[in-house]
Structure formats: C-alpha cells, structure tokens
Design an enzyme around this catalytic site. Structure first.
Site, short mmCIF file in Angstrom:
data_model
loop_
_atom_site.label_atom_id
_atom_site.label_comp_id
_atom_site.label_asym_id
_atom_site.label_seq_id
_atom_site.Cartn_x
_atom_site.Cartn_y
_atom_site.Cartn_z
CG HIS A 132 -0.43 0.00 2.66
ND1 HIS A 132 0.33 -0.87 3.08
CD2 HIS A 132 -0.59 1.21 3.37
CE1 HIS A 132 0.83 -0.55 4.44
NE2 HIS A 132 0.30 0.63 4.39
CG HIS A 179 0.09 4.41 4.65
ND1 HIS A 179 -0.62 3.64 5.34
CD2 HIS A 179 -0.79 5.49 4.24
CE1 HIS A 179 -1.92 3.96 5.65
NE2 HIS A 179 -1.87 5.19 4.96
CG ASP A 202 4.91 3.05 7.30
OD1 ASP A 202 4.13 3.43 6.66
OD2 ASP A 202 4.79 2.28 8.14
CG HIS A 203 4.34 0.11 4.24
ND1 HIS A 203 4.17 -1.03 4.82
CD2 HIS A 203 3.72 0.96 5.29
CE1 HIS A 203 3.70 -1.01 5.83
NE2 HIS A 203 3.32 0.12 6.30
CG HIS A 229 -4.16 0.06 6.67
ND1 HIS A 229 -3.85 0.71 8.06
CD2 HIS A 229 -2.69 0.18 6.23
CE1 HIS A 229 -2.84 1.33 8.25
NE2 HIS A 229 -2.02 1.26 6.79
CG ASP A 243 0.62 -1.23 7.77
OD1 ASP A 243 1.84 -2.01 8.29
OD2 ASP A 243 1.01 -0.06 7.77
CG HIS A 279 4.16 -1.60 11.27
ND1 HIS A 279 5.04 -0.46 11.81
CD2 HIS A 279 3.26 -1.32 10.37
CE1 HIS A 279 4.76 0.48 10.55
NE2 HIS A 279 3.92 -0.30 9.88
FE FE Z 1 2.77 0.87 8.10
ZN ZN Z 2 0.15 1.61 6.59
#
Ligand code: FE
Ligand code: ZN
Length: 257
Positions: A54, A56, A58-59, A113, A137, A175
């Site tokens: 996805h 985001h 942090d990905h 998410h 996530d 995570h």
């Molecule tokens: Fe994340």
């Molecule tokens: Zn995420």
C-alpha cells in the site's frame, strides 16, 4: 528463496527475498532504502522487484532511491494505488499471479487499512512446506491495521480471505506491534489458554529484543481477536451480535487502548 528481515524506523520490517542461484532479490515494502541497500550489498544481490502492499510512506518511501540504483526493477502495487506508489510499473488486482525468482505469488485484494491495500501469498514450494504471506498493515501478529480508508465490513472480508489460507503459513507483517496487540487481546479474550501462553512467550521474546515476526497463521487463528469475530467468547466480551459488529467494536476498543 531466503527471506531476510530488515529493521527500519521505529518498528517497521522490510523483507528482502533473495534467490541465491540467480543472485537476484525482491523487496517488500521498502519504506527506507538505506538498510535495504546494505542488505543487498552484503548478499551481492541485484534488485529486480519491489513489492508494495500500500501507499503509506513507511512502505514506499525507499522506492525512488532503490530505483536510482536499480533502474530496471519492476515496481508492483495495487491497481487502485496507481499514482500513489512512486515508480509503480505494474498494477495488480485480486487473483493476479506474479513470478519472483523461482516462486509464484498470488495477489489478494485486502482493502480496509487503505482502500487499495493488497497482500502477496507464496504457496509452499514443497508439499507440507510453509507458505509465505506478506500482508503489510492488514493482518498483524495478534492484531490488524487501523481503518484509515476502509470500513469494518471491508476489513472483515479482507481478513476472511487471509484466514482461509493454510495454518502452515508464515505471516510477514510490516510492524513489530505484537506485544501491544496481545496485551489488548487478553483484555477481550482472557480465558483463552493459547492466548495466555502466547502472551507470555512474546513478553519473554521482546524482553530480549527478539523479533516476533514472522508469525504462524495457525496460531493467529487461535489467538488474534481480529480473526475471531465468530468466537462466542469474543462476541460476548464486546456485545457484538454479528461478525462485522463484533469486529467493529473490537477495532474501536483497540483504537483507544
Ligand atoms: Fe505501516
Ligand atoms: Zn500503513
């Protein structure tokens, strides 16, 4: 296919899938390029593939820097994420199959998410081996992702698909949230002996700073409240009368935990 777990930021995991015969690697959700490049250099591997679950940051935050170094790499992401994933070259939908090294991954569409979230499942390479699930996530060890762009109904449908995978599936979630997730789980499923044991094991592991990912999907099915909306104990604990309502109440409580 060897799977290397790379730590990033505070609690993210990035996964490097390495095929030693071909000297090639894929990476799942590279939020940060630096630790991935260090791993690739240590392996002497060429990056051919980026698998994003996805959009985001942090990905996907490391996509551009990885492409600077490996411009020919393909970047996979969900069809609905087109325009939100840097450098995306391929748009994936439910049921698509992609080849990574010698292995094939099946794509699951798992909104909740985010509205575009996908997961990658590698069926076992050998009979009675383990499958590998990269679920970003959506499903966490002992928990699930927050609903930023989706509804409880969507997330229940998404998690239902993942719950149907074989028990012998390793869950490579993005995570290290397991301890906190299980501390919440025990508040709504206190009488579950398998959960009690798991919480103790995870407490011991985290006290030694050991990772709890990958998790074991068979154990998730027994202990993760977000896969157990049809358990009467959980329905009673949150006063839910349907799967979706039970899930929604659990998610609401967890958001405040
Ligand atoms: Fe994340
Ligand atoms: Zn995420």
């Amino acid at each position: 296919m060897d799977i290397h777990r790379v730590e990033a930021f505070r609690d993210n995991y990035i996964f490097v899938l390495y095929d030693g015969n071909q000297g090639q690697a894929a990476v799942v959700d590279p939020g940060d390029a630096e630790p991935v490049l260090a791993t690739l250099d240590r392996l002497g591997a060429t990056l051919t593939t980026i698998l994003n679950t996805h959009h985001h940051s942090d990905h996907v935050g490391g996509n551009r820097q990885l492409l600077d170094r490996f411009p020919a790499a393909w970047v996979y992401g969900g069809a609905e994420d087109q325009g939100r994933i840097p450098g995306q070259t391929h748009c994936l939908s439910a049921g698509d199959r992609i080849t990574v090294g010698q292995r094939t991954a099946e794509v699951f569409f798992v909104p909740g998410h985010t509205r575009a979230h996908i997961a990658y499942y590698f069926a076992p390479a050998m009979a009675d081996g383990w499958g590998e699930l990269f679920c970003g996530d959506t499903l966490f060890a002992g928990g699930c992702g927050r609903l930023f762009e989706g509804t409880p109904q969507q997330m229940v449908e998404s998690l239902s698909q993942l719950r149907q995978l074989p028990d012998r599936t390793r869950v490579w979630c993005a995570h290290e949230y397991t301890l906190n997730n299980l501390k919440f789980a025990i508040t709504v499923d206190a009488a579950n002996p398998t959960l009690q044991t798991r919480l103790e094991q995870v407490q011991a592991a985290r006290a030694l700073n050991q990772p709890t990912v990958p998790a074991d999907l068979g154990l998730e099915k027994q202990t993760n409240p977000f896969l157990r909306w049809d358990s009467t104990a959980l329905q009673r604990a949150v006063g839910g009368t349907s799967a979706v309502q039970t899930f929604a109440r659990l998610r609401g409580k967890k958001d405040l935990f």
